[in-house]
Design a protein around this motif. Structure first.
Motif, PDB file in Angstrom:
ATOM      1  N   ASN A 136       0.820  -1.215   0.000  1.00 55.18           N
ATOM      2  CA  ASN A 136       0.000   0.000   0.000  1.00 55.18           C
ATOM      3  C   ASN A 136       0.852   1.262   0.000  1.00 55.18           C
ATOM      4  O   ASN A 136       0.425   2.297  -0.522  1.00 55.18           O
ATOM      5  N   LEU A 137       2.044   1.179   0.588  1.00 56.39           N
ATOM      6  CA  LEU A 137       2.943   2.339   0.588  1.00 56.39           C
ATOM      7  C   LEU A 137       3.379   2.668  -0.842  1.00 56.39           C
ATOM      8  O   LEU A 137       3.424   3.847  -1.232  1.00 56.39           O
ATOM      9  N   VAL A 138       3.667   1.632  -1.624  1.00 58.95           N
ATOM     10  CA  VAL A 138       4.023   1.841  -3.040  1.00 58.95           C
ATOM     11  C   VAL A 138       2.839   2.465  -3.781  1.00 58.95           C
ATOM     12  O   VAL A 138       2.998   3.443  -4.530  1.00 58.95           O
ATOM     13  N   LEU A 139       1.645   1.916  -3.557  1.00 57.19           N
ATOM     14  CA  LEU A 139       0.446   2.454  -4.209  1.00 57.19           C
ATOM     15  C   LEU A 139       0.163   3.875  -3.750  1.00 57.19           C
ATOM     16  O   LEU A 139      -0.293   4.717  -4.534  1.00 57.19           O
ATOM     17  N   PHE A 140       0.435   4.146  -2.470  1.00 58.63           N
ATOM     18  CA  PHE A 140       0.245   5.495  -1.927  1.00 58.63           C
ATOM     19  C   PHE A 140       1.131   6.494  -2.675  1.00 58.63           C
ATOM     20  O   PHE A 140       0.688   7.594  -3.036  1.00 58.63           O
ATOM     21  N   CYS A 141       2.373   6.111  -2.913  1.00 64.35           N
ATOM     22  CA  CYS A 141       3.306   7.013  -3.610  1.00 64.35           C
ATOM     23  C   CYS A 141       2.830   7.275  -5.042  1.00 64.35           C
ATOM     24  O   CYS A 141       2.866   8.421  -5.512  1.00 64.35           O
ATOM     25  N   PHE A 186       0.214  10.743  -9.066  1.00 64.16           N
ATOM     26  CA  PHE A 186      -0.692  10.834 -10.211  1.00 64.16           C
ATOM     27  C   PHE A 186      -2.061  11.426  -9.869  1.00 64.16           C
ATOM     28  O   PHE A 186      -2.704  12.040 -10.722  1.00 64.16           O
ATOM     29  N   LEU A 187      -2.534  11.210  -8.627  1.00 66.24           N
ATOM     30  CA  LEU A 187      -3.908  11.598  -8.285  1.00 66.24           C
ATOM     31  C   LEU A 187      -3.989  12.796  -7.349  1.00 66.24           C
ATOM     32  O   LEU A 187      -5.072  13.333  -7.126  1.00 66.24           O
ATOM     33  N   GLY A 188      -2.863  13.179  -6.779  1.00 66.74           N
ATOM     34  CA  GLY A 188      -2.874  14.365  -5.939  1.00 66.74           C
ATOM     35  C   GLY A 188      -2.812  14.061  -4.448  1.00 66.74           C
ATOM     36  O   GLY A 188      -3.097  12.955  -4.000  1.00 66.74           O
ATOM     37  N   LYS A 189      -2.448  15.076  -3.706  1.00 65.99           N
ATOM     38  CA  LYS A 189      -2.239  14.948  -2.259  1.00 65.99           C
ATOM     39  C   LYS A 189      -3.512  14.567  -1.519  1.00 65.99           C
ATOM     40  O   LYS A 189      -3.494  13.719  -0.624  1.00 65.99           O
ATOM     41  N   GLN A 190      -4.630  15.186  -1.876  1.00 64.29           N
ATOM     42  CA  GLN A 190      -5.861  14.981  -1.130  1.00 64.29           C
ATOM     43  C   GLN A 190      -6.313  13.524  -1.176  1.00 64.29           C
ATOM     44  O   GLN A 190      -6.705  12.956  -0.152  1.00 64.29           O
ATOM     45  N   PHE A 191      -6.254  12.907  -2.365  1.00 69.02           N
ATOM     46  CA  PHE A 191      -6.678  11.511  -2.480  1.00 69.02           C
ATOM     47  C   PHE A 191      -5.745  10.601  -1.686  1.00 69.02           C
ATOM     48  O   PHE A 191      -6.191   9.715  -0.956  1.00 69.02           O
ATOM     49  N   ALA A 192      -4.451  10.817  -1.820  1.00 62.70           N
ATOM     50  CA  ALA A 192      -3.481   9.935  -1.165  1.00 62.70           C
ATOM     51  C   ALA A 192      -3.602   9.994   0.349  1.00 62.70           C
ATOM     52  O   ALA A 192      -3.618   8.967   1.031  1.00 62.70           O
ATOM     53  N   ASN A 221     -11.623   4.771   3.602  1.00 62.83           N
ATOM     54  CA  ASN A 221     -10.991   4.072   2.490  1.00 62.83           C
ATOM     55  C   ASN A 221      -9.831   3.271   3.050  1.00 62.83           C
ATOM     56  O   ASN A 221      -9.106   3.744   3.921  1.00 62.83           O
ATOM     57  N   SER A 222      -9.670   2.041   2.561  1.00 66.95           N
ATOM     58  CA  SER A 222      -8.587   1.189   3.061  1.00 66.95           C
ATOM     59  C   SER A 222      -7.457   1.036   2.059  1.00 66.95           C
ATOM     60  O   SER A 222      -6.590   0.186   2.208  1.00 66.95           O
ATOM     61  N   GLY A 223      -7.463   1.880   1.009  1.00 65.40           N
ATOM     62  CA  GLY A 223      -6.403   1.793   0.007  1.00 65.40           C
ATOM     63  C   GLY A 223      -6.647   0.617  -0.922  1.00 65.40           C
ATOM     64  O   GLY A 223      -7.775   0.212  -1.162  1.00 65.40           O
ATOM     65  N   GLY A 224      -5.578   0.066  -1.480  1.00 64.71           N
ATOM     66  CA  GLY A 224      -5.704  -1.127  -2.300  1.00 64.71           C
ATOM     67  C   GLY A 224      -5.744  -0.855  -3.790  1.00 64.71           C
ATOM     68  O   GLY A 224      -5.268   0.170  -4.285  1.00 64.71           O
ATOM     69  N   SER A 225      -6.369  -1.807  -4.518  1.00 69.13           N
ATOM     70  CA  SER A 225      -6.352  -1.767  -5.984  1.00 69.13           C
ATOM     71  C   SER A 225      -7.160  -0.613  -6.558  1.00 69.13           C
ATOM     72  O   SER A 225      -7.064  -0.339  -7.756  1.00 69.13           O
ATOM     73  N   ASP A 226      -7.963   0.061  -5.721  1.00 66.22           N
ATOM     74  CA  ASP A 226      -8.696   1.242  -6.210  1.00 66.22           C
ATOM     75  C   ASP A 226      -7.731   2.279  -6.790  1.00 66.22           C
ATOM     76  O   ASP A 226      -8.064   2.975  -7.750  1.00 66.22           O
TER      77      ASP A 226
END
Length: 299
Positions: free
Chosen positions: A68-73, A78-84, A145-150
């Motif tokens: 999830n840390l990789v996906l967070f980065c 790509f999606l912006g600070k607010q989403f992350a 939100n729990s992160g993940g493949s979204d």
């Protein structure tokens, strides 16, 4: 009139995050008790972390956090600070609870206490899918939100004309197929993984929308006044009329609109058919209806 936003109180914020934690706890326990011991992988980042845990012994919580840390980065870039940032709480709590509860339940030998070994893997897949779906459904219904493949789906959707659902389905499919890397796993585990995914998705949809699903019904009829009387007096729903003009007939008429709960939809349609068998109707699901006699606006 004020331009300032209404800020929630400290108690409302605390309550929301407590509910987040309870939902995530239910999700984590479902995986630890019902899915991982049976080597059943239901997709998502948790599924990939579970494959790593079962095959190598590397803690699920740590693997979940690292993926999830990789996906967070990527999401941040790509999606912006607010989403992350909105994913941080869910990612951290999910990873910590896996680390903590996996050790506690192992020490207490909960699977043995509930005689998990005597339960069919099919039953475990259904129960695990339902309970994990309830947990995430609670989380999502409160705005969590729990992160993940979204994150992967949203990044693909930003650059390519593909649906979010298709990307998530492909990601989950790849994770479920990865369960073949677990020694002893075969086609049965893939089928069980699909069962988990289906029950999990259905449960989330039911928790978020199922009980409060609403429909907008438009009625074109020469007997709309009688129909409105029945809906208003017997079913106790408000009715709205719109002025309309038929293109072919060039005649003015009134279109009846009513918004109802799922349990009332069939009753109203039966009443309309009884009053005017030739009535023309359109029925449309609504994302949400807020106000009197429906859902209150959440703070």
């Amino acid at each position: 009139m004020t331009n300032s936003l209404i800020k929630p109180s400290a108690w409302e914020i605390l309550r929301k995050y407590i509910i987040f934690a309870l939902g995530i706890s239910m999700y984590v326990v479902a995986w630890i008790i019902f899915l991982i011991p049976n080597h059943i992988i239901g997709g998502g980042v948790t599924g990939l972390a579970s494959v790593i845990y079962i095959t190598t012994g590397f803690p699920t919580g740590v693997a979940n956090f690292m993926i999830n840390l990789v996906l967070f980065c990527f999401g941040f870039y790509f999606l912006g600070k607010q989403f992350a940032i909105s994913n941080v709480y869910g990612i951290v709590i999910t990873s910590l609870l896996f680390l903590l509860l996996q050790q506690i339940l192992k020490i207490q030998d909960i699977p043995a206490i509930i005689e998990l070994g005597k339960m069919e893997p099919f039953i475990c897949a259904v129960i695990g899918g339902v309970f994990s779906g309830i947990g995430i459904g609670i989380l999502l219904s409160m705005g969590g939100n729990s992160g993940g493949s979204d994150v992967i789906a949203l990044i693909f959707n930003k650059f390519y004309n593909v649906s979010l659902g298709n990307v998530i389905m492909v990601c989950d499919g790849i994770v479920i197929l990865s369960s073949l890397l677990i020694p002893g796993n075969g086609v049965k585990q893939i089928v069980y993984g699909i069962i988990v995914l289906v029950t999990y998705t259905f449960t989330i949809d039911y928790i978020i929308d199922g009980r409060k699903q609403t429909y907008k019904i438009l009625v074109f009829s020469k007997k709309n006044n009688e129909i409105a009387d029945v809906i208003g007096n017997k079913i106790k729903r408000g009715v709205t009329f719109f002025n309309a003009t038929g293109w072919y007939s060039k005649q003015e008429s009134k279109v009846l609109m009513v918004v109802v709960h799922r349990r009332e939809k069939v009753q109203i349609m039966q009443q309309i058919k009884h009053l005017d068998p030739e009535a023309f109707m359109t029925v449309e699901k609504t994302e949400g209806v807020f106000g009197k006699n429906f859902e209150p606006l959440k703070k």
